[in-house]
Motif scaffolding. Sequence first.
Motif, PDB file in Angstrom:
ATOM      1  N   LEU A   1      -3.474 -19.146  -9.061  1.00 39.92           N
ATOM      2  CA  LEU A   1      -4.626 -18.345  -8.662  1.00 39.92           C
ATOM      3  C   LEU A   1      -4.475 -17.944  -7.206  1.00 39.92           C
ATOM      4  O   LEU A   1      -4.114 -18.770  -6.362  1.00 39.92           O
ATOM      5  N   VAL A   2      -4.765 -16.665  -6.903  1.00 43.03           N
ATOM      6  CA  VAL A   2      -4.714 -16.172  -5.529  1.00 43.03           C
ATOM      7  C   VAL A   2      -6.034 -15.494  -5.184  1.00 43.03           C
ATOM      8  O   VAL A   2      -6.818 -15.132  -6.069  1.00 43.03           O
ATOM      9  N   SER A   3      -6.277 -15.307  -3.875  1.00 47.65           N
ATOM     10  CA  SER A   3      -7.488 -14.613  -3.436  1.00 47.65           C
ATOM     11  C   SER A   3      -7.209 -13.842  -2.155  1.00 47.65           C
ATOM     12  O   SER A   3      -6.182 -14.038  -1.496  1.00 47.65           O
ATOM     13  N   SER A   4      -8.149 -12.965  -1.791  1.00 47.63           N
ATOM     14  CA  SER A   4      -8.016 -12.163  -0.573  1.00 47.63           C
ATOM     15  C   SER A   4      -8.090 -13.043   0.668  1.00 47.63           C
ATOM     16  O   SER A   4      -8.736 -14.099   0.673  1.00 47.63           O
ATOM     17  N   SER A   5      -7.456 -12.563   1.749  1.00 43.09           N
ATOM     18  CA  SER A   5      -7.461 -13.338   2.995  1.00 43.09           C
ATOM     19  C   SER A   5      -7.694 -12.489   4.236  1.00 43.09           C
ATOM     20  O   SER A   5      -7.817 -13.031   5.330  1.00 43.09           O
ATOM     21  N   PHE A   6      -7.673 -11.164   4.122  1.00 41.09           N
ATOM     22  CA  PHE A   6      -8.002 -10.266   5.235  1.00 41.09           C
ATOM     23  C   PHE A   6      -7.074 -10.508   6.426  1.00 41.09           C
ATOM     24  O   PHE A   6      -5.868 -10.490   6.249  1.00 41.09           O
ATOM     25  N   ALA A   7      -7.589 -10.787   7.636  1.00 48.03           N
ATOM     26  CA  ALA A   7      -6.711 -10.972   8.797  1.00 48.03           C
ATOM     27  C   ALA A   7      -6.393 -12.443   9.063  1.00 48.03           C
ATOM     28  O   ALA A   7      -5.835 -12.786  10.104  1.00 48.03           O
ATOM     29  N   VAL A   8      -6.746 -13.312   8.117  1.00 51.67           N
ATOM     30  CA  VAL A   8      -6.384 -14.729   8.238  1.00 51.67           C
ATOM     31  C   VAL A   8      -4.865 -14.870   8.094  1.00 51.67           C
ATOM     32  O   VAL A   8      -4.228 -14.165   7.325  1.00 51.67           O
TER      33      VAL A   8
ATOM     34  N   GLN B   1       6.151 -10.745   6.473  1.00 56.59           N
ATOM     35  CA  GLN B   1       5.334 -10.421   5.302  1.00 56.59           C
ATOM     36  C   GLN B   1       3.930  -9.961   5.662  1.00 56.59           C
ATOM     37  O   GLN B   1       3.299  -9.221   4.901  1.00 56.59           O
ATOM     38  N   LEU B   2       3.436 -10.437   6.796  1.00 56.80           N
ATOM     39  CA  LEU B   2       2.028 -10.267   7.145  1.00 56.80           C
ATOM     40  C   LEU B   2       1.919  -9.820   8.598  1.00 56.80           C
ATOM     41  O   LEU B   2       2.220 -10.595   9.516  1.00 56.80           O
ATOM     42  N   LYS B   3       1.493  -8.572   8.813  1.00 57.16           N
ATOM     43  CA  LYS B   3       1.438  -8.008  10.162  1.00 57.16           C
ATOM     44  C   LYS B   3       0.006  -7.603  10.478  1.00 57.16           C
ATOM     45  O   LYS B   3      -0.351  -6.428  10.473  1.00 57.16           O
ATOM     46  N   VAL B   4      -0.806  -8.617  10.760  1.00 57.13           N
ATOM     47  CA  VAL B   4      -2.238  -8.390  11.008  1.00 57.13           C
ATOM     48  C   VAL B   4      -2.606  -8.697  12.459  1.00 57.13           C
ATOM     49  O   VAL B   4      -3.767  -8.925  12.773  1.00 57.13           O
TER      50      VAL B   4
ATOM     51  N   SER C   1     -11.793  -8.090   9.068  1.00 53.80           N
ATOM     52  CA  SER C   1     -12.015  -7.666   7.684  1.00 53.80           C
ATOM     53  C   SER C   1     -11.009  -6.630   7.205  1.00 53.80           C
ATOM     54  O   SER C   1     -11.174  -6.057   6.125  1.00 53.80           O
ATOM     55  N   ALA C   2      -9.955  -6.389   7.973  1.00 47.99           N
ATOM     56  CA  ALA C   2      -8.845  -5.580   7.477  1.00 47.99           C
ATOM     57  C   ALA C   2      -7.779  -6.544   6.938  1.00 47.99           C
ATOM     58  O   ALA C   2      -8.074  -7.672   6.572  1.00 47.99           O
ATOM     59  N   GLY C   3      -6.532  -6.100   6.874  1.00 45.31           N
ATOM     60  CA  GLY C   3      -5.493  -7.004   6.382  1.00 45.31           C
ATOM     61  C   GLY C   3      -5.383  -6.980   4.870  1.00 45.31           C
ATOM     62  O   GLY C   3      -5.277  -5.918   4.257  1.00 45.31           O
ATOM     63  N   ILE C   4      -5.453  -8.150   4.252  1.00 39.39           N
ATOM     64  CA  ILE C   4      -5.116  -8.314   2.834  1.00 39.39           C
ATOM     65  C   ILE C   4      -6.342  -8.184   1.943  1.00 39.39           C
ATOM     66  O   ILE C   4      -7.303  -8.947   2.057  1.00 39.39           O
ATOM     67  N   TYR C   5      -6.263  -7.224   1.010  1.00 41.34           N
ATOM     68  CA  TYR C   5      -7.328  -6.974   0.038  1.00 41.34           C
ATOM     69  C   TYR C   5      -6.807  -7.217  -1.385  1.00 41.34           C
ATOM     70  O   TYR C   5      -5.751  -6.734  -1.771  1.00 41.34           O
ATOM     71  N   ALA C   6      -7.605  -7.908  -2.170  1.00 40.43           N
ATOM     72  CA  ALA C   6      -7.513  -7.924  -3.631  1.00 40.43           C
ATOM     73  C   ALA C   6      -6.097  -8.143  -4.176  1.00 40.43           C
ATOM     74  O   ALA C   6      -5.542  -7.279  -4.843  1.00 40.43           O
ATOM     75  N   PRO C   7      -5.485  -9.297  -3.921  1.00 38.71           N
ATOM     76  CA  PRO C   7      -4.158  -9.538  -4.495  1.00 38.71           C
ATOM     77  C   PRO C   7      -4.232  -9.729  -6.010  1.00 38.71           C
ATOM     78  O   PRO C   7      -5.228 -10.212  -6.547  1.00 38.71           O
ATOM     79  N   ASP C   8      -3.177  -9.330  -6.691  1.00 39.73           N
ATOM     80  CA  ASP C   8      -3.026  -9.589  -8.122  1.00 39.73           C
ATOM     81  C   ASP C   8      -1.741 -10.379  -8.315  1.00 39.73           C
ATOM     82  O   ASP C   8      -0.731 -10.097  -7.657  1.00 39.73           O
ATOM     83  N   ILE C   9      -1.758 -11.368  -9.188  1.00 36.11           N
ATOM     84  CA  ILE C   9      -0.565 -12.158  -9.480  1.00 36.11           C
ATOM     85  C   ILE C   9      -0.291 -12.091 -10.973  1.00 36.11           C
ATOM     86  O   ILE C   9      -1.202 -12.205 -11.797  1.00 36.11           O
TER      87      ILE C   9
ATOM     88  N   THR D   1      -2.946  -4.830  -1.317  1.00 32.42           N
ATOM     89  CA  THR D   1      -3.059  -3.836  -0.248  1.00 32.42           C
ATOM     90  C   THR D   1      -3.129  -4.570   1.085  1.00 32.42           C
ATOM     91  O   THR D   1      -3.933  -5.484   1.258  1.00 32.42           O
ATOM     92  N   GLN D   2      -2.286  -4.166   2.022  1.00 27.68           N
ATOM     93  CA  GLN D   2      -2.308  -4.719   3.377  1.00 27.68           C
ATOM     94  C   GLN D   2      -2.682  -3.608   4.357  1.00 27.68           C
ATOM     95  O   GLN D   2      -1.865  -2.754   4.687  1.00 27.68           O
ATOM     96  N   PHE D   3      -3.955  -3.657   4.790  1.00 28.40           N
ATOM     97  CA  PHE D   3      -4.436  -2.669   5.755  1.00 28.40           C
ATOM     98  C   PHE D   3      -4.038  -3.099   7.166  1.00 28.40           C
ATOM     99  O   PHE D   3      -4.871  -3.450   7.994  1.00 28.40           O
ATOM    100  N   ALA D   4      -2.757  -3.068   7.440  1.00 26.06           N
ATOM    101  CA  ALA D   4      -2.258  -3.465   8.754  1.00 26.06           C
ATOM    102  C   ALA D   4      -0.741  -3.308   8.762  1.00 26.06           C
ATOM    103  O   ALA D   4      -0.097  -3.295   7.707  1.00 26.06           O
ATOM    104  N   GLY D   5      -0.192  -3.208   9.958  1.00 21.55           N
ATOM    105  CA  GLY D   5       1.256  -3.259  10.112  1.00 21.55           C
ATOM    106  C   GLY D   5       2.010  -2.107   9.498  1.00 21.55           C
ATOM    107  O   GLY D   5       3.228  -2.188   9.314  1.00 21.55           O
TER     108      GLY D   5
END
Length: 568
Positions: free
Chosen positions: A75-82, A109-112, A118-126, A140-144
């Motif tokens: 199971l995965v979940s959103s993390s935004f700029a964390v 992998q993560l350029k936030v 509240s930007a960064g990682i939205y709605a991951p699917d696995i 979706t990665q709203f960054a980098g």
Amino acid sequence: MKKNQPFLITILLALFVFTGCSAQKNVPVFSKAVYEGNDDVYNENPLEEDEFYNPILQGMYPDPAIARKGDDYYLVSSSFAVFPGVPIFHSNDLVNWTQIGHVLDRKTQLKVFDTGISAGIYAPDIRYNPHNDTFYMITTQFAGGFGNIVVKTKDPMQGWSDPYKLNFQGIDPAIFFDDDGKAYVVHNDAPNQGEELYQGHRVIKIWEYDLEKDQVIEGTDKIIVDGGVDLADKPIWIEAPHIYKKDGLYYLMCAEGGTGGWHSEVIFVSDKPMGPYEPAPSNPILTQRYLSQNRDYKVDWAGHADLVEGPDGEYWGVFLAIRPNEKGRVNTGRETFILPVDWSGKFPVFINGLVPMEPKLKMPEGVENKTGEGDYFPNGNFTYTEDFSSDKLDYRWVGLRGPREDFIKFTKKGLQINPFETNIKEVKPTSTLFHRQQHKDFSFTATMSYKPKSEKDLAGITAVQSEKFNYVFGVTRKDNKYYLVLERTEKGSSKILASKEIEYKDEVQLRVEAEEDDYQFSYALKGEDFQNLGGTVSGDILSTNVAGGFTGALLGLYATSANDAIPE
């Protein structure tokens, strides 16, 4: 040899200074942190032997998605700029979950580092692809400069690839692997240019996906849902699509209505993966939007779901929802819930997903509740105590915009946080170690040794909804005296609520606690009782209602050498 002695002495002194830097007084060391949750809903609804609590992941774990390989669920979940991003959990039974890490745990992998919280990682699917024995995580990665990306692995326990950047716009991508080995990507997008009908009008688009190139196939894109279930109703924010195949039919499940009070889950069906898709006659299949606002143990905003076949052979659905406090505010953020799903007919329906949700569920047949035992994630009311005696951080401790490893150091006395020249109000990586707020009634207590050198130095705790909405409670220095200071920042404007000179002998305990919307900050010098500073303050700025955005409140161990919370 003697003529080299001055040089050797110089080297030894330099080594002494370098290795002794951990003892610098203006670098805080946290020897203990305790989070304790005590919500009425759990006290008033004790578990029976065959029950477990809902939500399964309390606090900011929104937009859940779930995959299965054999007896293993991920199971995965959103993390935004964390940072690290996309927490990932493992279970064999859908009740007992262990966090095994984060999907995006490297800077490649993560350029936030320069984006709002509240930007960064939205709605991951696995998803698991049995045709090549590979797991895929698409998001979706709203960054980098990333946009939509996919990463993959043969084993989620062993880390993930660097991202493949995908050539399409929009958000909330999901991947589907058909029985014939073909792959498809679906996602939320804007309508075709010039065809926008109203604010919030969105579409669901599908592409064929090239598994060799890890890229959508140019020219295969097609709109399969326009607006939502019924365009005449002007539905908003059709998003978070997932495709499933059952009994030879293809099902497209989406969120509809926005992620707030009108949130819902809807379902469509087709005999081909590329559509056309027709809505079920009884949508929505999950929502809390029609219910009384005064219901007990209120759960709201339910939607953004994903389905999986459980160990009992029945279907289950994970989804996000919220538990507002007594003033209707959302401080714990959007959390991960689960419900059984009845798919005995043509269309799936969340069991009791259209009536007020209960805080407890019956476990799948043959499952034993072990939540909170060993490495299993706790839920309900619990106490989590961390003394930082391990050389590895628990996965629930996270940073913001940058790796924790850039500012922490394990010492014999505890965890040292080396302060950045950045404070919590800046859109930069901060030297802050966060734990999510997971209850409406909680306390978070940190024991810290620290001697600031100037008013630019501050260390303590912070409660953060965003860079523009937060509390800071810490020790600083002014005019050669030590002070405790409590600062409130709202809409980016900061105000000192209280400050106090203290007779300080290096160690202090700092605490933030809340009962629903009422927050208090207090301190205890070594050997003394806790004293409140600043009275009772509102948790309003720690809610998404006031602060906006998509996160839940974060409680942090904080240090900065760019302090601007100056005692009055």
